[in-house]
Write an enzyme that holds these catalytic residues in place. Structure first.
Site, mmCIF file in Angstrom:
data_model
loop_
_atom_site.group_PDB
_atom_site.id
_atom_site.type_symbol
_atom_site.label_atom_id
_atom_site.label_comp_id
_atom_site.label_asym_id
_atom_site.label_seq_id
_atom_site.Cartn_x
_atom_site.Cartn_y
_atom_site.Cartn_z
ATOM 1 N N ASP A 46 0.191 2.370 8.830
ATOM 2 C CA ASP A 46 -0.434 1.750 10.006
ATOM 3 C C ASP A 46 0.409 1.893 11.269
ATOM 4 O O ASP A 46 -0.104 1.726 12.375
ATOM 5 C CB ASP A 46 -0.693 0.261 9.753
ATOM 6 C CG ASP A 46 -1.815 0.030 8.753
ATOM 7 O OD1 ASP A 46 -2.425 1.018 8.320
ATOM 8 O OD2 ASP A 46 -2.079 -1.132 8.407
ATOM 9 N N GLY A 71 0.811 -1.213 0.000
ATOM 10 C CA GLY A 71 0.000 0.000 0.000
ATOM 11 C C GLY A 71 0.845 1.264 0.000
ATOM 12 O O GLY A 71 1.974 1.287 0.485
ATOM 13 N N ASP A 92 5.533 -7.364 5.749
ATOM 14 C CA ASP A 92 5.545 -8.509 4.836
ATOM 15 C C ASP A 92 6.519 -8.292 3.677
ATOM 16 O O ASP A 92 7.244 -9.210 3.282
ATOM 17 C CB ASP A 92 4.139 -8.775 4.287
ATOM 18 C CG ASP A 92 3.233 -9.437 5.323
ATOM 19 O OD1 ASP A 92 3.669 -10.437 5.912
ATOM 20 O OD2 ASP A 92 2.117 -8.954 5.545
ATOM 21 N N ARG A 100 1.449 -5.819 -5.087
ATOM 22 C CA ARG A 100 1.467 -6.711 -3.916
ATOM 23 C C ARG A 100 1.980 -8.120 -4.237
ATOM 24 O O ARG A 100 1.727 -9.055 -3.494
ATOM 25 C CB ARG A 100 0.060 -6.781 -3.311
ATOM 26 C CG ARG A 100 -0.394 -5.443 -2.732
ATOM 27 C CD ARG A 100 -1.696 -5.562 -1.962
ATOM 28 N NE ARG A 100 -2.123 -4.289 -1.393
ATOM 29 C CZ ARG A 100 -1.719 -3.805 -0.223
ATOM 30 N NH1 ARG A 100 -0.869 -4.492 0.507
ATOM 31 N NH2 ARG A 100 -2.175 -2.640 0.214
ATOM 32 N N LYS A 105 8.153 1.114 5.585
ATOM 33 C CA LYS A 105 7.001 1.888 5.133
ATOM 34 C C LYS A 105 5.716 1.256 5.629
ATOM 35 O O LYS A 105 5.522 0.055 5.502
ATOM 36 C CB LYS A 105 6.980 1.936 3.600
ATOM 37 C CG LYS A 105 5.716 2.536 3.005
ATOM 38 C CD LYS A 105 4.947 1.653 2.038
ATOM 39 C CE LYS A 105 4.667 0.270 2.459
ATOM 40 N NZ LYS A 105 3.634 -0.425 1.680
ATOM 41 N N THR A 106 4.859 2.042 6.256
ATOM 42 C CA THR A 106 3.451 1.698 6.426
ATOM 43 C C THR A 106 2.784 2.799 7.222
ATOM 44 O O THR A 106 3.304 3.212 8.262
ATOM 45 C CB THR A 106 3.198 0.342 7.134
ATOM 46 O OG1 THR A 106 1.797 0.202 7.391
ATOM 47 C CG2 THR A 106 3.939 0.224 8.450
#
Length: 547
Positions: free
Chosen positions: A201, A77, A172, A141, A198-199
């Site tokens: 979240d 993402g 992941d 992905r 990176k994220t």
């Protein structure tokens, strides 16, 4: 490419670098490391990239003119700041040696396997400085986990004379980066692999990674929107707004937005799990707040709901675990049945406790939990309208209380889900600087012969010049977890710590926020002005580091 006035102005912003990255660098190595858990299994799976030291960059008198071509991949993402990782990497490899070249693989890891790439020249890179999104080369992905993929990727790596691959992704994707690094090291192919954290979240963090990039910008973007809703809520005074925010595996975004905006309620998935709460208990708690505020004339409020809440309700979590195994083993047997037959098949194959939980769920939620997973084997919780589920259940419970003679006021709900709105925002100054430093660090890790490392930047609540840059072995962050019915090596996700300062700050204030209207309206991200306004880190980071 047409540019907005903001983009034109932002293009001239020069990200700030830590002192250690401003000139020539050398590596200072720490002690050997080990994985956070399952040390024997991880060491056996990664014999060539296990136990390496954490490294820190320090100034050097000797210039490094390493000749190297580099490939870059955006994976998973989107997150604000990705383009600045690329620009930092580009600038640094050109600084090391002007003949160095950077190749971007198109649409994620699949671009490496399919040999779909473009050379990133200065003209291209300059178009994307300090911009949001991943549209320079796109993302995807595809999971890099099969030998055929590694060997197919090697063909284009050899053709382009690439020395190293940099994979920008979450837990992941960086796990896949480690698997790729181990394979190429085991084969003595001489190809290095470096990751970047990176994220949005916020769940890719630990003692070495203080924050994942994009979290700062995304939370500030969501907080602006939530503040706008709070202002509207406090103006009309007739709606309860249920606001779901991203965060499938952890509640960091919900918590940060609550600290910035002070809503009436913020649910924390990790707390729900620890207290073994049921869906009905969550609804009862929400209704108590709604009824209390109604008794004081406040028939309005705001509730922040983390995206992954449903998975953290223990009874539903246990059900999902069994459904994951059932889907992996027998999905083909029931996926094409009609809804009624599918439901009966699933119930007949579940343990009695999980079957009972399954029967209590609304049909749409039950169906969603039992069908396809995302590429990483996870329930697609963003498709479950948890915010509407909660408000519907609250409406029904309040009606019951009203029939019993309890005063509950009037209840009307509005629903929001903030997801894509924050993933590609123009990066804040913090993320612009942080990502540029990560890209620069990745280049230096390559130049210093490292593989299987993730670029890191620490001391991030200080001014950017005082940040500490380096790298951490990816194996250090790994453990074994069950995925798609099998035990797999993965980077351990960081959940909201219930003994941590950010959560304790919420707990210390939430009763007051529930009863009173204490809304804060953060407004849009600031790019120019006093540094205490423009360059401030998230509340989470400031509290964690005691600032």
């Amino acid at each position: 490419m047409e540019k907005s006035a903001l983009q034109i102005a932002r293009a001239s912003y020069q990200p700030k670098l830590p002192k250690a990255l401003q000139g020539a660098v050398k590596v200072k190595e720490g002690a050997p490391t080990q994985s956070v858990d399952n040390q024997d299994e991880i060491k056996k799976l990664f014999p060539n990239t296990y136990g390496m030291p954490v490294v820190e960059f320090v100034p050097s008198d000797e210039t490094n003119n390493t000749r190297m071509n580099v490939g870059i991949i955006l994976s998973g993402g989107q997150a604000p700041g990705g383009h600045n990782v690329i620009t930092g990497l580009f600038d640094q490899i050109k600084k090391l040696n002007p003949e160095n070249r950077l190749f971007g693989f198109i649409l994620g890891p699949g671009g490496l396997v399919d040999h779909n790439y473009m050379e990133l020249t200065k003209d291209i890179v300059d178009e994307y400085r300090n911009t949001g999104g991943f549209d320079m080369i796109g993302s995807g992905r595809t999971k890099l986990e099969k030998v055929e993929q590694f060997e197919k990727g090697l063909e284009i790596i050899r053709e382009l004379d690439i020395k190293a691959i940099v994979i920008i992704g979450g837990d992941d994707s960086n796990t896949n980066a480690c698997v790729l690094a181990e394979y190429y090291a085991a084969k003595n192919y001489g190809v290095q692999v470096i990751g970047c954290p990176k994220t949005i979240d916020g769940d890719l963090k630990n003692e070495q990674i203080e924050t994942s990039f994009g979290f700062d910008t995304a939370c500030k973007t969501y907080a602006e929107l939530i503040g706008n809703i709070e202002r509207d809520c406090n103006s009309a005074r007739k709606y309860w707004h249920f606001i779901k925010v991203m965060g499938r595996s952890a509640s960091h975004i919900a918590l940060e937005c609550a600290l910035q905006c002070q809503p009436n309620v913020c649910l924390i998935s990790e707390e729900v799990e620890k207290n073994d709460m049921t869906l009905n208990q969550i609804v009862d708690q929400l209704c108590e707040t709604i009824a209390y505020r109604a008794s004081n004339g406040y028939n309005f409020g705001t509730v922040i709901v983390p995206e992954g809440l449903i998975e953290f309700i223990p009874a539903i979590g246990r059900l999902i675990d069994e459904l994951n195994d059932l889907l992996a083993l027998h999905g083909a047997d029931y996926k094409d049945l009609d809804k009624k037959a599918q439901r009966e098949y699933i119930i007949s194959h579940l343990t009695p406790d999980n079957a009972a939980t399954f029967k209590t769920l609304p049909a749409g939620v039950a169906r969603q939990l039992s069908l396809d997973r995302d590429p990483h084997g996870n329930v697609q919780v963003s498709l479950i309208e948890t915010e509407k589920l909660l408000s519907d259940m609250c409406e029904a419970r309040l009606a019951e209380w009203k029939n019993e003679g309890r005063y509950v006021g009037s209840f009307a709900a509005q629903h929001h889900f903030f997801g894509y709105e924050g993933r590609c925002a123009a990066p804040s100054n913090f993320d612009s600087d942080y990502c540029y430093a990560l890209g620069t660090s990745a280049a230096q890790l390559i130049a210093n012969g490292k593989t299987g490392y993730m670029a890191i930047v620490k001391n991030t609540t200080a001014s950017a010049e005082e940040w500490i840059a380096g790298g951490v072995p990816i194996t250090m962050m790994m453990n074994m977890e069950r995925r798609n019915g099998e035990m797999k090596p993965v980077i351990k996700k960081a959940l909201v710590e219930l003994d941590g300062k950010p959560y304790k700050e919420l707990v210390a204030n939430r009763d007051h926020w529930a009863k009173e209207t204490c809304y804060i309206y953060p407004g849009p991200i600031q790019y120019w002005g006093p540094s205490d306004v423009c360059d401030q880190p998230t509340k989470t980071l400031a509290l964690e580091q005691g600032k």
